[in-house]
Design an enzyme around this catalytic site. Structure first.
Site, PDB file in Angstrom:
ATOM      1  CE  LYS A 236      -4.529   0.779   0.099  1.00 10.56           C
ATOM      2  NZ  LYS A 236      -5.561   0.014  -0.595  1.00 10.56           N
TER       3      LYS A 236
ATOM      4  CG  ASP B  68      -7.263   3.529  -1.048  1.00  9.52           C
ATOM      5  OD1 ASP B  68      -7.636   2.351  -0.954  1.00  9.52           O
ATOM      6  OD2 ASP B  68      -7.435   4.358  -0.131  1.00  9.52           O
TER       7      ASP B  68
END
Length: 449
Positions: A129, A169
């Site tokens: 991430k 995201d």
């Protein structure tokens, strides 16, 4: 909620000590470790060679400076992150988040969750991430482009279709992915389409990727409801958020006959008893990038906006938290239970607090945890990588069918795992154990690395 097995307490103590102040990361690790007591009791070999300790420690953490110039010529400095958490199953895979709240602890929690989520898909992708504390809201296209180019100038050296493959995201949509991919292409002099997913269709993107996370969450909950002979049809549903995940969650629920009566953003929430007008919502949030209050203003009669209280006070039978972490509290869970909620499906990453999850489980509410229910986005990203690798492009119908099959298989895996370990219907435990076992087996096969 189960307690940490005494054999795993040293692991948690080490995580807390090494990652002081990173509360979201602590929460994510604690939740997984609470599920593993039954696993280590049945298979003590998982305690050997510090396997669980290694799973809780990222393989690599990258933090860097991101300088950029605004439209007035002023220089700004943001901080960029990429946490490459685990590559036992494949290249690191996970989104980029641009939001003022981003820090290394949040990125680590997201990367940790992503590792198990990706494992549940059954596809060959590891977990990672990234992101930045940059706030794209209110910035011009030119400012966002310059920020993305600066961010990628540093990050590109750590990426590759066999190394690390980011996606979008919160705060990173198709526009940002385009700017990031353009800079990667410029810096590397390669058209490596598989290095980023969520791309536009004209330059290697996958059909149904935009819809995938929301659609996938609905497919999972649909399967979960069916185990109790229930369905979305004629049910009142509340979906928090109004970004990509929330919009397409609402769209698929509507297709399945449910009625979405409320959605939200950071400024408040709207209630539309006639059912959210999806075309208007897309216009307000995707085209005009306005606040959710604009939906109520344009819709007029039947829609109201509130900037006080909680969206979870709106009575519903199915709740789909699809905004951000820890948005649904214990107090909210009590309100939902009192109002007759029968199922909760997490479209966001860890949107329910531990207290809320405990209340749902104790009340017998069907509960789909994010690491299982929102895996549709990354699953379709992996399908995009597959299409890029084969220089192919599938139809929307082909891709959505693959997505539906994957999500239903994830549901069945979680349910079967919960049954195996003596907790039928506990999707939290099922998801945590199933994801852990797949990652742990791969790590054990690869040796101590």
């Amino acid at each position: 909620m189960s307690k940490i097995d005494e054999k795993l307490e040293p692991v948690l103590d080490q995580v807390l000590r090494r990652n002081a102040g990173e509360l979201e990361f602590h929460q994510a690790v604690t939740e997984v470790l609470e599920s593993l007591g039954r696993v280590v009791a049945k298979y003590p070999s998982y305690l050997e060679n510090a396997l669980i300790e290694r799973i809780c420690e990222p393989e690599r953490q990258i933090i860097f400076r991101v300088p950029w110039v605004d439209d007035q010529g002023q220089v700004h400095i943001n901080r960029g992150f990429r946490v490459q958490f685990n590559s036992a199953l494949g290249p690191y895979k996970g989104g980029l988040r641009f939001h003022p709240s981003v820090n290394v602890g949040i990125i680590k929690f997201l990367g940790f969750e992503q590792t198990f989520k990706n494992a549940l898909t059954g596809l060959p992708i590891g977990g990672g991430k990234g992101g930045s504390d940059f706030d794209p809201r209110g910035r011009s296209d030119g400012e966002i482009m310059r920020f993305c180019q600066s961010y990628m100038t540093e990050l590109h050296r750590h990426l590759g279709e066999y190394t690390d493959v980011p996606a979008g995201d919160i705060g990173v949509g198709g526009r940002e992915i385009g700017y990031l991919f353009g800079q990667y292409k410029r810096l590397t002099n390669r058209y490596e389409a598989g290095v980023l997913t969520g791309k536009g269709l004209v330059y290697g993107g996958s059909r149904a990727r935009t819809e995938a996370t929301g659609y996938g969450a609905v497919y999972f909950v649909e399967r979960m409801l069916a185990t109790k002979q229930l369905a979305f049809d004629q049910r009142r549903v509340v979906v928090s958020g109004s970004g990509n995940v929330a919009i397409y969650t609402a769209e698929k629920i509507t297709e399945f006959g449910g009625k979405v009566v409320a959605c939200s953003d950071s400024s408040g929430y709207v209630v539309d008893e006639g059912g959210i007008d999806l075309a208007l919502l897309k216009e307000v949030k995707e085209s005009r990038r306005e606040r959710i209050s604009e939906y109520a203003r344009l819709k007029g009669d039947g829609a109201r906006f509130s900037d006080t209280g909680s969206i979870w006070d709106v009575p519903c039978e199915i709740a789909m938290p699809s905004a951000t972490q820890n948005e649904l509290t214990g107090r909210d869970a009590k309100a939902l239970i009192q109002n007759g909620v029968i199922a909760v499906g997490e479209g966001a990453n860890m949107p329910s607090t531990p207290e809320a999850v405990r209340f749902f489980r104790e009340a017998g509410v069907l509960f789909a945890p994010g690491k299982a229910a929102n895996a549709g986005g990354v699953a379709t990203s992996a399908l995009e990588m597959q299409q890029n690798a084969s220089r192919d492009s599938w139809t929307f119908e082909q891709t959505e069918q693959r997505l539906a099959d994957i999500m239903r298989r994830i549901h069945d895996t979680c349910a079967a795992t919960a049954d195996e370990f003596g907790t039928p219907g506990d999707y939290v435990l099922g998801a945590n154990i199933a994801g852990f076992v797949r990652v742990a087996e791969a790590m054990r096969a690869l040796g101590v690395i």
